[in-house]
Design an enzyme around this catalytic site. Structure first.
Site: not given
Ligand code: F6R
Length: 244
Positions: A67, A135, A137, A142
């Site tokens: 992403d 959340n 995701h 989302e």
């Molecule tokens: C980033 C991504 C997000 C993260 C998620 C957890 O490329 O795809 O979905 O994986 O927000 O983030 P961390 O690992 O920083 O807690």
């Protein structure tokens, strides 16, 4: 799905690094889809170390970025582009012909999604490495995202906008993300989800114990025949004993 609980972030990262390494070793032409963020960073570093040490041949594989934050330049140290370059492509000397990342500055987001969809539909993802948002995701899928979604641009949830500031040196306005879709992640040959630390404990409790629903997208990993939820003791600390 298989739940694997390790002592700490180091141990879970070493296990994840081994899974990435074995994927390429067993299928040198693998298509790998990588998230960014804090959860997989150490796993990537350990994978890079092991790949160099053991002279893993990476010339046949292909990488895609899961992403990107729409509107954020690839030079920004908070971008997914910068992260994957810094932690994976540069240290492994991966040629630019071997990876594809969303262009966050593209005027035509649909075209960006079409390019990504074409790549994925040609090869299929062999291994997707993802984190889990506060959340629930996965990528920027989302809460409430259609389970059949392919690559798409999406308005970011309030929690994602707030938590996302942690990646940036200066405050930025992040309202939209572009992401590989839920359908593509759920169809990946292997789906690896990593989480560590006490702040992820309530999230992991929902992932494992709540009803499977797009309202908390990470719960969908439980339907994946080759899904691995790899967490540490801290992230597992709110799970009921039966779930462990
Ligand atoms: C980033 C991504 C997000 C993260 C998620 C957890 O490329 O795809 O979905 O994986 O927000 O983030 P961390 O690992 O920083 O807690």
């Amino acid at each position: 799905m298989e739940l694997k609980i390790y002592k700490d972030h180091n141990e879970l990262s070493a296990a994840a690094a081994d899974i990435i390494f074995d994927c390429v070793k067993n299928k040198p032409e693998a298509l790998l889809c990588f998230a960014t963020g804090d959860s997989p960073k150490l796993a990537y570093q350990l994978f890079v170390e092991k790949a160099i040490e053991e002279s893993l041949d990476l010339t046949g594989c292909f990488f895609i970025g899961l992403d990107e934050w729409v509107g954020i330049s690839p030079d920004n140290t908070g971008s997914c582009h910068w992260y994957l370059n810094e932690y994976i492509f540069k240290p492994l000397n991966i040629d630019s012909s071997q990876f594809h990342l969303f262009n966050a500055l593209a005027k035509n987001e649909e075209e960006e999604c079409r390019k990504m969809n074409k790549l994925i539909s040609t090869n299929g993802i062999d291994l997707a490495v993802v984190g889990v948002g506060m959340n629930g995701h996965i990528g920027f899928n989302e809460p409430g995202t259609d389970i059949h979604s392919l690559a798409h641009a999406a308005e970011l949830d309030e929690i994602t906008r707030t938590v996302g500031q942690k990646y940036f040196e200066n405050e930025v306005t992040i309202t939209k993300g572009i992401t590989v879709g839920l359908k593509q992640l759920l169809e990946a040959e292997t789906l690896l989800m990593l989480a560590n630390g006490t702040k992820k404990a309530p999230v992991i409790k929902k992932v494992v114990e709540e009803d499977i629903s797009v309202n908390f997208p990470a719960t969908l990993i439980r339907q994946h025949k080759n899904g691995f939820l790899i967490i540490d003791n801290e992230a597992a600390s709110e799970l009921t004993t039966e779930a462990k």
